[in-house]
Design a protein around this motif. Structure first.
Motif, PDB file in Angstrom:
ATOM      1  N   ARG A 215      59.224  11.070  37.998  1.00 18.58           N
ATOM      2  CA  ARG A 215      59.386   8.893  36.753  1.00 18.58           C
ATOM      3  C   ARG A 215      58.032   9.167  36.866  1.00 18.58           C
ATOM      4  O   ARG A 215      57.498   8.358  35.494  1.00 18.58           O
ATOM      5  CB  ARG A 215      59.754   7.711  38.159  1.00 18.58           C
ATOM      6  CG  ARG A 215      60.194   6.912  36.873  1.00 18.58           C
ATOM      7  CD  ARG A 215      60.338   5.439  38.189  1.00 18.58           C
ATOM      8  NE  ARG A 215      62.050   5.580  38.453  1.00 18.58           N
ATOM      9  CZ  ARG A 215      61.917   6.000  40.133  1.00 18.58           C
ATOM     10  NH1 ARG A 215      61.205   5.918  40.577  1.00 18.58           N
ATOM     11  NH2 ARG A 215      63.493   6.171  40.197  1.00 18.58           N
ATOM     12  N   MET A 216      57.321   9.411  37.347  1.00 26.36           N
ATOM     13  CA  MET A 216      55.763   8.795  37.567  1.00 26.36           C
ATOM     14  C   MET A 216      54.941   9.905  36.530  1.00 26.36           C
ATOM     15  O   MET A 216      54.189   9.130  35.272  1.00 26.36           O
ATOM     16  CB  MET A 216      54.957   9.354  38.680  1.00 26.36           C
ATOM     17  CG  MET A 216      54.740   8.340  40.154  1.00 26.36           C
ATOM     18  SD  MET A 216      53.948   6.569  39.265  1.00 26.36           S
ATOM     19  CE  MET A 216      52.733   6.916  38.953  1.00 26.36           C
ATOM     20  N   LYS A 219      56.427   9.266  32.684  1.00 25.53           N
ATOM     21  CA  LYS A 219      56.041   7.590  32.567  1.00 25.53           C
ATOM     22  C   LYS A 219      54.295   7.324  32.128  1.00 25.53           C
ATOM     23  O   LYS A 219      53.870   6.829  31.109  1.00 25.53           O
ATOM     24  CB  LYS A 219      55.954   6.286  33.542  1.00 25.53           C
ATOM     25  CG  LYS A 219      57.157   6.126  33.757  1.00 25.53           C
ATOM     26  CD  LYS A 219      57.202   4.560  35.025  1.00 25.53           C
ATOM     27  CE  LYS A 219      58.591   4.088  35.040  1.00 25.53           C
ATOM     28  NZ  LYS A 219      58.731   3.058  36.083  1.00 25.53           N
ATOM     29  N   VAL A 256      56.854  -3.387  28.663  1.00 22.82           N
ATOM     30  CA  VAL A 256      56.531  -2.507  27.902  1.00 22.82           C
ATOM     31  C   VAL A 256      56.940  -1.519  29.785  1.00 22.82           C
ATOM     32  O   VAL A 256      57.083  -0.560  29.366  1.00 22.82           O
ATOM     33  CB  VAL A 256      54.546  -2.706  28.455  1.00 22.82           C
ATOM     34  CG1 VAL A 256      54.031  -3.174  29.234  1.00 22.82           C
ATOM     35  CG2 VAL A 256      54.671  -1.072  27.804  1.00 22.82           C
ATOM     36  N   GLU A 257      56.612  -2.383  30.647  1.00 25.96           N
ATOM     37  CA  GLU A 257      57.166  -1.993  31.915  1.00 25.96           C
ATOM     38  C   GLU A 257      58.528  -1.158  31.585  1.00 25.96           C
ATOM     39  O   GLU A 257      59.103  -0.263  32.139  1.00 25.96           O
ATOM     40  CB  GLU A 257      56.817  -3.165  33.182  1.00 25.96           C
ATOM     41  CG  GLU A 257      55.195  -3.462  33.586  1.00 25.96           C
ATOM     42  CD  GLU A 257      55.178  -4.140  34.340  1.00 25.96           C
ATOM     43  OE1 GLU A 257      55.776  -5.175  34.030  1.00 25.96           O
ATOM     44  OE2 GLU A 257      55.120  -3.859  35.489  1.00 25.96           O
ATOM     45  N   LEU A 260      59.200   1.700  29.784  1.00 26.97           N
ATOM     46  CA  LEU A 260      58.570   2.923  30.083  1.00 26.97           C
ATOM     47  C   LEU A 260      59.934   3.288  31.665  1.00 26.97           C
ATOM     48  O   LEU A 260      60.060   4.577  31.837  1.00 26.97           O
ATOM     49  CB  LEU A 260      57.189   2.628  31.434  1.00 26.97           C
ATOM     50  CG  LEU A 260      55.555   2.472  30.212  1.00 26.97           C
ATOM     51  CD1 LEU A 260      54.587   2.298  31.012  1.00 26.97           C
ATOM     52  CD2 LEU A 260      56.063   3.388  29.416  1.00 26.97           C
ATOM     53  N   GLU A 261      60.320   2.123  32.349  1.00 24.24           N
ATOM     54  CA  GLU A 261      61.429   2.610  32.800  1.00 24.24           C
ATOM     55  C   GLU A 261      62.576   3.263  31.903  1.00 24.24           C
ATOM     56  O   GLU A 261      62.983   4.451  32.698  1.00 24.24           O
ATOM     57  CB  GLU A 261      62.321   0.847  33.931  1.00 24.24           C
ATOM     58  CG  GLU A 261      62.490   1.715  35.072  1.00 24.24           C
ATOM     59  CD  GLU A 261      62.636   2.482  36.147  1.00 24.24           C
ATOM     60  OE1 GLU A 261      60.979   1.865  36.729  1.00 24.24           O
ATOM     61  OE2 GLU A 261      62.880   2.653  37.143  1.00 24.24           O
TER      62      GLU A 261
ATOM     63  N   PRO B 180      49.909  -4.325  26.700  1.00 24.52           N
ATOM     64  CA  PRO B 180      50.593  -4.050  26.562  1.00 24.52           C
ATOM     65  C   PRO B 180      50.550  -2.344  27.236  1.00 24.52           C
ATOM     66  O   PRO B 180      50.518  -2.390  28.652  1.00 24.52           O
ATOM     67  CB  PRO B 180      51.960  -3.418  25.709  1.00 24.52           C
ATOM     68  CG  PRO B 180      51.455  -4.441  24.602  1.00 24.52           C
ATOM     69  CD  PRO B 180      50.210  -5.473  24.799  1.00 24.52           C
ATOM     70  N   ILE B 183      48.383  -3.021  30.370  1.00 28.38           N
ATOM     71  CA  ILE B 183      49.631  -3.524  31.555  1.00 28.38           C
ATOM     72  C   ILE B 183      50.553  -2.174  32.014  1.00 28.38           C
ATOM     73  O   ILE B 183      50.602  -1.941  32.798  1.00 28.38           O
ATOM     74  CB  ILE B 183      50.696  -4.516  30.728  1.00 28.38           C
ATOM     75  CG1 ILE B 183      49.769  -6.022  30.760  1.00 28.38           C
ATOM     76  CG2 ILE B 183      51.906  -4.878  31.732  1.00 28.38           C
ATOM     77  CD1 ILE B 183      50.238  -6.707  29.670  1.00 28.38           C
ATOM     78  N   ALA B 184      50.215  -1.447  31.108  1.00 27.15           N
ATOM     79  CA  ALA B 184      51.317  -0.338  31.509  1.00 27.15           C
ATOM     80  C   ALA B 184      50.993   0.891  32.242  1.00 27.15           C
ATOM     81  O   ALA B 184      51.483   1.163  33.057  1.00 27.15           O
ATOM     82  CB  ALA B 184      51.900   0.993  29.879  1.00 27.15           C
ATOM     83  N   SER B 187      50.670  -0.541  35.501  1.00 24.81           N
ATOM     84  CA  SER B 187      51.590  -1.537  36.645  1.00 24.81           C
ATOM     85  C   SER B 187      51.912   0.427  36.768  1.00 24.81           C
ATOM     86  O   SER B 187      52.642   0.286  38.229  1.00 24.81           O
ATOM     87  CB  SER B 187      52.907  -1.565  34.829  1.00 24.81           C
ATOM     88  OG  SER B 187      54.355  -0.948  36.373  1.00 24.81           O
ATOM     89  N   LEU B 188      50.785   1.660  35.637  1.00 28.84           N
ATOM     90  CA  LEU B 188      51.745   2.953  36.665  1.00 28.84           C
ATOM     91  C   LEU B 188      51.102   3.084  37.843  1.00 28.84           C
ATOM     92  O   LEU B 188      51.163   3.541  38.928  1.00 28.84           O
ATOM     93  CB  LEU B 188      51.732   3.432  35.472  1.00 28.84           C
ATOM     94  CG  LEU B 188      51.935   5.500  35.720  1.00 28.84           C
ATOM     95  CD1 LEU B 188      53.747   5.418  35.994  1.00 28.84           C
ATOM     96  CD2 LEU B 188      51.981   5.700  34.149  1.00 28.84           C
ATOM     97  N   GLU B 191      52.964   0.929  39.923  1.00 30.85           N
ATOM     98  CA  GLU B 191      54.154   2.390  41.145  1.00 30.85           C
ATOM     99  C   GLU B 191      53.774   3.451  41.861  1.00 30.85           C
ATOM    100  O   GLU B 191      54.290   3.576  42.886  1.00 30.85           O
ATOM    101  CB  GLU B 191      54.834   2.612  39.958  1.00 30.85           C
ATOM    102  CG  GLU B 191      55.999   3.005  40.263  1.00 30.85           C
ATOM    103  CD  GLU B 191      57.254   2.880  38.775  1.00 30.85           C
ATOM    104  OE1 GLU B 191      56.639   2.991  38.046  1.00 30.85           O
ATOM    105  OE2 GLU B 191      58.027   3.762  38.976  1.00 30.85           O
ATOM    106  N   LEU B 195      55.290   3.689  44.845  1.00 26.80           N
ATOM    107  CA  LEU B 195      56.321   4.671  45.468  1.00 26.80           C
ATOM    108  C   LEU B 195      55.937   5.782  47.289  1.00 26.80           C
ATOM    109  O   LEU B 195      56.416   6.883  47.518  1.00 26.80           O
ATOM    110  CB  LEU B 195      56.489   5.563  44.235  1.00 26.80           C
ATOM    111  CG  LEU B 195      57.099   5.398  42.944  1.00 26.80           C
ATOM    112  CD1 LEU B 195      56.619   6.383  41.863  1.00 26.80           C
ATOM    113  CD2 LEU B 195      58.540   5.629  43.373  1.00 26.80           C
TER     114      LEU B 195
END
Lengths: 370, 370
Positions: A215-216, A219, A256-257, A260-261, B180, B183-184, B187-188, B191, B195
Motif C-alpha cells: 500500500r505504501m 501510494k 486526495v488521501e 491514494l487509498e 494536495p 498533503i499527500a 499523509s503518507l 501512514e 502502520l
C-alpha cells in the motif's frame, strides 16, 4: 500467489536455458503477449509495444479479449496506433506476474515458486525476451518499437542489443538511465515492502501478505506518477464527507488521501510484491552509459535507428522531460532523424495513460510519416 | 521518551489553561525559546523566528549555548540577521519534543505522557504560544516576524491573529494553505509511522519504538525536501563501495540510497513519532482561506503588515514558489509593501538551510531597509 492474467493472452516459450545479463538463467520460461491487426505478406508492418512496470499485455480490446485494455484510446482501428495499418505486438515484461515468467512463477528445478530465487533481472533481459516473441512471429524488422516509461528503457535496450531490428522508435516518458531522484523513490517503495514483516524475505502467501508495504509503495508511486499542478485543480483542499473518528485520529480526511487509498486498494492484491521488487530494481540498474564508457549520449548514439520520437510530459518528476530530450539528442547524434516533444500535460508521468488529446496526435502523426 | 533539548534553552509558562483552536486545552504548559542580541530601550528591535517541523529553538550559538545552531550562517553578529542590531527570539514549536510542551510531555492531569491524548494541534495554537513569549519579553511590536517552512505558516497565523504585532514579515519557503500534493506526501509519512506495529496507537517506548515507520517517513521527507536537479549533480549514478550481499539482495547499492539512510538514522531516534504526527497534521489543516470565506488571497489581504518579503527556491516541490508568490500578492492586496523572490537554488525546499549565498543576501537586504 494470485496472478491476474487477462483472457486470450498468448504465450511464447523462451529458449531454455534463457541466460540473464547479470548471471543465472531461466529454464522453460515463457513470455505472454497479445497482438492486434494483421501482419502483411512482407512482415513489414509490425510494431512492438513494451510497457511500464505494472501493465499486462492487454493494451486494448482484440479478438481474443474484447475487454478494454490499458491503452484502449491509443491502439485500434483508426486510432493513433492504427491497427488497420499496423500489426501490433504487446509483450508482458519478463519478471512480471501478468503472464510472463517471473518471481511469482514456478521454478521447474524446485517445483516451488521462484520468489527471491529468481535470477537478478535487468531491463536488457526483458528486451531480449520481447525480441524472441518478435522473431517467433516471423518479423525480421519492425516498423517501430514503442516503449512507455520502463518500456522506454526496454525499447532502447531492444534497439541497442539488436541492431537493425527496427526502422523507427517512439520513446514515451522513458529514459536512457535511471537518475538519483527516481532511484530514491523506487528504493523507498522497495523498502516499504521489505520492511513489512509479512514480506518475510519474499516468503509471503495470500493469507500472510505484505499488504501495508504494498500500500505504501503504491501510494508513493501514485504521488510521483502525477503532478502537484493537476492535484491542485482536481482535489484542492476538499475534505471527505465523513468526519474523522476518534478511533482513528490520523485517518483519511482530505479527498486526495482517499484517492491514494483507492489506488492502493486496486493494486495491492493485483501485483505480486516480489515481481514488483525485481522490476523496480531493474529500472535503477538501467544505464545506457554502461555501453559507452560512462557516456550516456554516446550510448544512445551507438543505437542505429532511422527515425525516432521521444515525448513526455513537462510535469513528469519521475522521468523528467530532460531525459526524453536526451534520448532524442543522443539518437540524433547516432544518425537518426530524431525529434523531441515535451507536452504540456498536467498529469505528470502518467500523462501518456490519460492525456490522449496530446499523446494521441503526437504518436499518430509520427506513425503516419512512416 | 528521549527528548533532545539543547543546553541553555529557556522556558516560558503559558497561561493555564491554554485553549486550542479545535478544542481542548493544555494545563501548566510551556514553550522553549532562545534569544540573541539585546532588546533596545524601546523594545523596538525585536525579531521573532518561528521554525519548520523539526528544528529546536537553538538557531545559532549564543551566550547560553555556544554550539552552532541549525541556522548558524544566517543569525549572529554581522550575519544576515544581524544580532548587533536585532534582538532575536526563536521559539520551539508548541507540540514539538525539543523543549516545548507536546505529545511527548507529561500530562499533569494524569501524570503520564500525553501521547494521543494531546489535544488536536493547529498551526494557530503554535502561533499564539509564540506570541505569549514575545509579550512576556516586554515586546508589544516586533520589527519583523520570520518564518521558515511550517514556520512560514505559523508566522502568517501570528500576523493574522495579532494585528499590529509586527511591522514587517519574511516568509521563507512557506505557504498560506496546504495543497494536495503536500498533503499527500505528509499523509503518507504519517501512514508509514501509523502502520509500524510498534507505533501501537502512540503507546511505544524506547524499547519498542516505531523505527521502521520513522525511517520511511524521514526518507520520504528528505526526498521531497530536495530536488532531482541537485541530486543529479551530487550523486549521479555513483554506487557504494561495498557490494550488495546475498543476505540483502534489495539492500543499498547507490550513494543516494545511503544518503537517505544516513539522514534517517540521524532523525529516527531524535524526534518523537507522536509529535511528528501532530505537527505534520497541523500543516495539512492550515488554510488562511478559512478566515475569508474560502478565498486564500482575501485571507492574506486581511493581514495588516507594513512590509513583507516572501522568498523560496524555484526547485521546491513541497512548498512550491507559486505559494510564496501568492503570499506576496495577498499581503500586497492588503496594503503591504510586499515583494516575492524565487531563488534559483537547486536544493529544493531545504535550500534555506543550505544555500546561504542566495538566502543570506535576500534576508539581509530586506532587514537593512527596516
Amino acid at each position: 500467489m494470485t496472478e491476474f492474467i487477462p483472457a486470450g493472452t498468448r504465450y511464447h516459450a523462451l529458449p531454455s536455458p534463457f541466460p540473464f545479463k547479470r548471471g543465472g538463467a531461466l529454464h522453460g520460461a515463457h513470455v505472454a503477449y497479445e497482438t492486434w491487426g494483421t501482419l502483411d505478406a512482407q512482415a513489414a508492418n509490425a510494431i512492438l509495444l513494451v510497457t511500464g512496470l505494472s501493465p499486462d499485455a492487454h493494451a486494448a480490446a482484440n479478438a481474443g479479449n474484447p475487454a478494454p485494455g490499458w491503452w484502449e484510446a491509443m491502439l485500434g482501428p483508426g486510432k493513433p496506433i492504427d491497427t488497420d495499418r499496423w500489426f501490433v505486438v504487446c509483450v508482458n515484461s519478463l519478471g512480471s506476474c501478468k503472464g510472463s515468467t517471473g518471481p511469482a512463477s514456478i521454478d521447474p528445478d524446485t517445483g516451488a515458486l521462484y520468489r527471491l530465487g529468481f535470477p537478478e533481472l535487468s531491463i536488457e533481459d526483458g528486451a531480449r525476451a520481447a525480441v524472441e516473441v518478435v522473431r517467433a512471429l516471423g518479423i525480421s524488422e519492425l516498423a517501430c518499437v514503442i516503449g512507455n516509461s520502463m518500456g522506454g528503457m526496454t525499447a532502447l535496450a531492444v534497439l541497442l542489443l539488436h541492431p537493425g531490428i527496427a526502422r523507427s522508435h517512439i520513446n514515451i516518458s522513458g529514459s536512457a538511465q535511471a537518475l538519483p531522484f527516481s532511484i530514491a523513490i523506487r528504493s523507498l517503495q522497495r523498502e516499504a515492502i521489505r520492511l513489512d514483516p509479512k514480506w518475510d524475505a519474499g516468503r509471503y502467501s495470500d493469507d500472510s501478505y505484505p499488504e501495508s508495504g504494498m500500500r505504501m509503495a503504491r501510494k508513493l508511486g501514485v504521488i510521483t506518477y502525477r503532478s502537484a499542478l493537476e492535484w491542485d485543480g482536481r482535489f484542492g483542499r476538499v475534505r471527505l464527507d465523513s468526519d474523522q473518528t476518534d478511533e482513528d485520529p490520523f485517518g483519511l480526511e482530505f479527498q486526495v488521501e482517499s484517492y491514494l487509498e483507492g489506488h492502493a486498494r486496486r493494486f495491492v492484491r493485483f501485483f505480486d510484491p516480489n515481481c514488483y521488487l525485481y522490476l523496480s530494481r531493474s529500472m535503477d540498474w538501467f544505464d545506457l552509459a554502461e555501453y559507452a564508457d560512462g557516456d550516456v549520449l554516446a550510448g544512445l548514439a551507438s543505437i542505429k535507428v532511422g527515425k525516432a520520437l521521444a515525448i513526455g510530459a513537462n510535469t513528469d518528476i519521475l522521468f523528467p522531460v530532460q531525459q526524453q530530450q536526451q534520448i532524442a539528442d543522443g539518437l540524433r547524434a547516432g544518425g537518426a532523424d530524431a525529434q523531441f516533444i515535451g507536452l504540456d500535460s498536467p498529469q505528470g508521468h502518467d500523462a501518456f495513460l490519460v492525456d490522449f488529446a496530446r499523446f494521441g496526435p503526437a504518436v499518430g502523426d509520427f506513425l503516419a510519416t512512416l
